[in-house]
Design a protein around this motif. Structure first.
Motif, PDB file in Angstrom:
ATOM      1  N   VAL A   9      -6.885   3.318  -6.809  1.00 28.92           N
ATOM      2  CA  VAL A   9      -6.030   2.194  -7.164  1.00 28.92           C
ATOM      3  C   VAL A   9      -5.120   1.834  -5.992  1.00 28.92           C
ATOM      4  CG1 VAL A   9      -6.078   2.655  -9.646  1.00 28.92           C
ATOM      5  CG2 VAL A   9      -4.289   3.678  -8.246  1.00 28.92           C
ATOM      6  N   PHE A  10      -4.834   0.553  -5.896  1.00 28.01           N
ATOM      7  CA  PHE A  10      -3.944   0.010  -4.874  1.00 28.01           C
ATOM      8  C   PHE A  10      -2.622  -0.345  -5.541  1.00 28.01           C
ATOM      9  CE2 PHE A  10      -2.483  -3.850  -2.504  1.00 28.01           C
ATOM     10  CZ  PHE A  10      -2.270  -3.247  -1.269  1.00 28.01           C
ATOM     11  N   VAL A  11      -1.534   0.207  -5.042  1.00 27.13           N
ATOM     12  CA  VAL A  11      -0.204  -0.127  -5.552  1.00 27.13           C
ATOM     13  C   VAL A  11       0.600  -0.731  -4.408  1.00 27.13           C
ATOM     14  CG1 VAL A  11      -0.246   1.612  -7.384  1.00 27.13           C
ATOM     15  CG2 VAL A  11       0.719   2.213  -5.176  1.00 27.13           C
ATOM     16  N   TYR A  12       1.361  -1.762  -4.708  1.00 21.53           N
ATOM     17  CA  TYR A  12       2.058  -2.497  -3.655  1.00 21.53           C
ATOM     18  C   TYR A  12       3.530  -2.720  -3.960  1.00 21.53           C
ATOM     19  CZ  TYR A  12       1.115  -6.156  -7.013  1.00 21.53           C
ATOM     20  OH  TYR A  12       1.040  -6.878  -8.173  1.00 21.53           O
ATOM     21  N   GLY A  13       4.021  -2.181  -5.054  1.00 23.98           N
ATOM     22  CA  GLY A  13       5.405  -2.444  -5.444  1.00 23.98           C
ATOM     23  C   GLY A  13       6.129  -1.177  -5.849  1.00 23.98           C
ATOM     24  N   THR A  14       6.645  -1.180  -7.064  1.00 22.14           N
ATOM     25  CA  THR A  14       7.530  -0.112  -7.519  1.00 22.14           C
ATOM     26  C   THR A  14       6.829   1.227  -7.732  1.00 22.14           C
ATOM     27  OG1 THR A  14       7.282  -0.653  -9.863  1.00 22.14           O
ATOM     28  CG2 THR A  14       9.049  -1.791  -8.643  1.00 22.14           C
ATOM     29  N   LEU A  15       5.500   1.260  -7.689  1.00 26.27           N
ATOM     30  CA  LEU A  15       4.778   2.529  -7.849  1.00 26.27           C
ATOM     31  C   LEU A  15       4.525   3.237  -6.514  1.00 26.27           C
ATOM     32  CD1 LEU A  15       2.160   1.516 -10.572  1.00 26.27           C
ATOM     33  CD2 LEU A  15       4.188   2.947 -10.869  1.00 26.27           C
ATOM     34  N   LYS A  16       4.821   2.587  -5.395  1.00 28.31           N
ATOM     35  CA  LYS A  16       4.623   3.211  -4.084  1.00 28.31           C
ATOM     36  C   LYS A  16       5.595   4.378  -3.899  1.00 28.31           C
ATOM     37  CE  LYS A  16       5.328  -0.123  -1.264  1.00 28.31           C
ATOM     38  NZ  LYS A  16       5.387  -1.041  -0.122  1.00 28.31           N
ATOM     39  N   ARG A  17       5.225   5.282  -2.990  1.00 24.21           N
ATOM     40  CA  ARG A  17       6.107   6.404  -2.649  1.00 24.21           C
ATOM     41  C   ARG A  17       7.446   5.857  -2.173  1.00 24.21           C
ATOM     42  NH1 ARG A  17       3.157   9.075   1.931  1.00 24.21           N
ATOM     43  NH2 ARG A  17       2.872   6.879   2.363  1.00 24.21           N
ATOM     44  N   GLY A  39      -2.741   0.855   3.036  1.00 29.05           N
ATOM     45  CA  GLY A  39      -3.720  -0.193   3.242  1.00 29.05           C
ATOM     46  C   GLY A  39      -3.121  -1.570   3.115  1.00 29.05           C
ATOM     47  N   LYS A  40      -3.969  -2.540   3.375  1.00 32.16           N
ATOM     48  CA  LYS A  40      -3.580  -3.946   3.319  1.00 32.16           C
ATOM     49  C   LYS A  40      -4.751  -4.698   2.713  1.00 32.16           C
ATOM     50  CE  LYS A  40      -1.215  -6.475   6.661  1.00 32.16           C
ATOM     51  NZ  LYS A  40      -1.048  -6.988   8.031  1.00 32.16           N
ATOM     52  N   THR A  41      -4.462  -5.655   1.853  1.00 36.06           N
ATOM     53  CA  THR A  41      -5.545  -6.441   1.265  1.00 36.06           C
ATOM     54  C   THR A  41      -6.307  -7.158   2.374  1.00 36.06           C
ATOM     55  OG1 THR A  41      -4.110  -8.362   0.900  1.00 36.06           O
ATOM     56  CG2 THR A  41      -4.318  -6.788  -0.922  1.00 36.06           C
ATOM     57  N   THR A  42      -7.621  -7.278   2.229  1.00 38.49           N
ATOM     58  CA  THR A  42      -8.413  -7.971   3.248  1.00 38.49           C
ATOM     59  C   THR A  42      -8.288  -9.480   3.119  1.00 38.49           C
ATOM     60  OG1 THR A  42     -10.410  -7.931   1.887  1.00 38.49           O
ATOM     61  CG2 THR A  42     -10.094  -6.096   3.449  1.00 38.49           C
ATOM     62  N   GLU A  43      -7.837  -9.933   1.955  1.00 38.74           N
ATOM     63  CA  GLU A  43      -7.642 -11.363   1.721  1.00 38.74           C
ATOM     64  C   GLU A  43      -6.166 -11.609   1.410  1.00 38.74           C
ATOM     65  OE1 GLU A  43     -11.601 -12.983  -0.185  1.00 38.74           O
ATOM     66  OE2 GLU A  43     -10.831 -11.255  -1.292  1.00 38.74           O
ATOM     67  N   SER A  44      -5.771 -12.842   1.547  1.00 39.22           N
ATOM     68  CA  SER A  44      -4.388 -13.223   1.253  1.00 39.22           C
ATOM     69  C   SER A  44      -4.188 -13.420  -0.243  1.00 39.22           C
ATOM     70  CB  SER A  44      -4.045 -14.531   1.973  1.00 39.22           C
ATOM     71  OG  SER A  44      -4.124 -14.350   3.360  1.00 39.22           O
ATOM     72  N   LYS A  62      -6.338 -16.093  -4.916  1.00 43.03           N
ATOM     73  CA  LYS A  62      -6.901 -15.468  -3.724  1.00 43.03           C
ATOM     74  C   LYS A  62      -7.061 -16.501  -2.618  1.00 43.03           C
ATOM     75  CE  LYS A  62     -11.150 -14.026  -3.968  1.00 43.03           C
ATOM     76  NZ  LYS A  62     -12.360 -13.217  -4.182  1.00 43.03           N
ATOM     77  N   GLY A  63      -6.696 -16.109  -1.390  1.00 40.75           N
ATOM     78  CA  GLY A  63      -6.818 -16.984  -0.239  1.00 40.75           C
ATOM     79  C   GLY A  63      -5.536 -17.702   0.118  1.00 40.75           C
ATOM     80  N   LYS A  64      -4.521 -17.581  -0.732  1.00 42.49           N
ATOM     81  CA  LYS A  64      -3.210 -18.185  -0.453  1.00 42.49           C
ATOM     82  C   LYS A  64      -2.204 -17.063  -0.258  1.00 42.49           C
ATOM     83  CE  LYS A  64      -4.295 -22.298  -2.993  1.00 42.49           C
ATOM     84  NZ  LYS A  64      -3.849 -23.374  -3.809  1.00 42.49           N
ATOM     85  N   GLY A  65      -1.130 -17.339   0.430  1.00 46.72           N
ATOM     86  CA  GLY A  65      -0.122 -16.311   0.651  1.00 46.72           C
ATOM     87  C   GLY A  65      -0.433 -15.500   1.885  1.00 46.72           C
ATOM     88  N   GLN A  66      -0.218 -14.186   1.801  1.00 52.11           N
ATOM     89  CA  GLN A  66      -0.426 -13.295   2.930  1.00 52.11           C
ATOM     90  C   GLN A  66      -1.163 -12.042   2.480  1.00 52.11           C
ATOM     91  OE1 GLN A  66       3.195 -12.445   5.022  1.00 52.11           O
ATOM     92  NE2 GLN A  66       3.847 -14.566   5.022  1.00 52.11           N
ATOM     93  N   ARG A  67      -1.671 -11.304   3.466  1.00 53.26           N
ATOM     94  CA  ARG A  67      -2.254 -10.000   3.155  1.00 53.26           C
ATOM     95  C   ARG A  67      -1.124  -9.074   2.721  1.00 53.26           C
ATOM     96  NH1 ARG A  67      -5.627  -8.164   8.037  1.00 53.26           N
ATOM     97  NH2 ARG A  67      -6.200  -6.535   6.556  1.00 53.26           N
ATOM     98  N   VAL A  68      -1.380  -8.285   1.698  1.00 52.40           N
ATOM     99  CA  VAL A  68      -0.341  -7.479   1.059  1.00 52.40           C
ATOM    100  C   VAL A  68      -0.485  -6.014   1.462  1.00 52.40           C
ATOM    101  CG1 VAL A  68       0.636  -6.776  -1.170  1.00 52.40           C
ATOM    102  CG2 VAL A  68      -0.298  -9.092  -0.884  1.00 52.40           C
ATOM    103  N   LEU A  69       0.624  -5.404   1.875  1.00 53.83           N
ATOM    104  CA  LEU A  69       0.670  -3.983   2.223  1.00 53.83           C
ATOM    105  C   LEU A  69       0.864  -3.148   0.980  1.00 53.83           C
ATOM    106  CD1 LEU A  69       3.023  -4.156   5.322  1.00 53.83           C
ATOM    107  CD2 LEU A  69       0.570  -3.671   5.344  1.00 53.83           C
ATOM    108  N   LEU A 103      -5.058   1.459   6.741  1.00 52.11           N
ATOM    109  CA  LEU A 103      -4.241   1.430   7.940  1.00 52.11           C
ATOM    110  C   LEU A 103      -3.883   2.818   8.435  1.00 52.11           C
ATOM    111  CD1 LEU A 103      -1.803  -1.405   6.817  1.00 52.11           C
ATOM    112  CD2 LEU A 103      -3.896  -1.618   8.166  1.00 52.11           C
ATOM    113  N   THR A 104      -4.147   3.837   7.639  1.00 54.17           N
ATOM    114  CA  THR A 104      -3.827   5.210   8.016  1.00 54.17           C
ATOM    115  C   THR A 104      -5.072   6.061   7.866  1.00 54.17           C
ATOM    116  OG1 THR A 104      -3.133   5.710   5.753  1.00 54.17           O
ATOM    117  CG2 THR A 104      -1.408   5.059   7.299  1.00 54.17           C
ATOM    118  N   GLU A 105      -5.067   7.200   8.521  1.00 51.61           N
ATOM    119  CA  GLU A 105      -6.175   8.134   8.380  1.00 51.61           C
ATOM    120  C   GLU A 105      -6.253   8.606   6.934  1.00 51.61           C
ATOM    121  OE1 GLU A 105      -8.415   9.029  10.723  1.00 51.61           O
ATOM    122  OE2 GLU A 105      -7.452   7.550  11.993  1.00 51.61           O
TER     123      GLU A 105
END
Length: 124
Positions: A9-17, A39-44, A62-69, A103-105
């Motif tokens: 699973v990819f988490v990008y907000g309040t669930l991140k470390r 990681g970062k999303t491959t699409e915006s 999808k395709g609008k905005g920015q790639r998300v970390l 983005l990381t090993e």
């Protein structure tokens, strides 16, 4: 007995470390979760941070905005069910599959691999 099925699973907000809700990912009563890598999303995607609680969510455009970390974690079935309930899937948020560039090993994962977005896409 613990689940043998693992979900990425990819988490990008309040669930991140280091974020306010990460504690639910480390609470073994909710299931198991293991950090895999950043990681970062491959699409915006449009990332919106809203409400008085500064809750982040992605608009389903999808395709609008920015790639998300964010971060990729491996979770078991119990944690997946807990997170679905915690995040309000499918009524408040909608979990979806997205492609991530790592983005990381990390171990055993390829960049661009599809993972589930647990902090979910909102259908605004």
């Amino acid at each position: 007995m613990a689940s043998l099925t693992l979900h990425r699973v990819f988490v990008y907000g309040t669930l991140k470390r280091g974020e306010p809700n990460h504690h639910v990912m480390t609470n073994t009563e909710n299931g198991t979760a293991k950090f895999v890598g950043e990681g970062k999303t491959t699409e915006s995607w449009p990332l919106v941070i809203a409400s008085k609680y500064n809750i982040p969510f992605l608009l389903h455009c999808k395709g609008k905005g920015q790639r998300v970390l964010g971060e990729v974690h491996e979770i078991d079935d119990k944690m997946k069910a807990f997170l679905d309930d915690f995040e309000g899937h499918p009524n408040f948020y909608e979990r979806d599959r997205i492609n991530i560039e790592f983005l990381t090993e990390r171990t055993g994962l390829e960049s661009g691999e599809s993972v589930e977005d647990i902090e979910d896409l909102d259908d605004f």
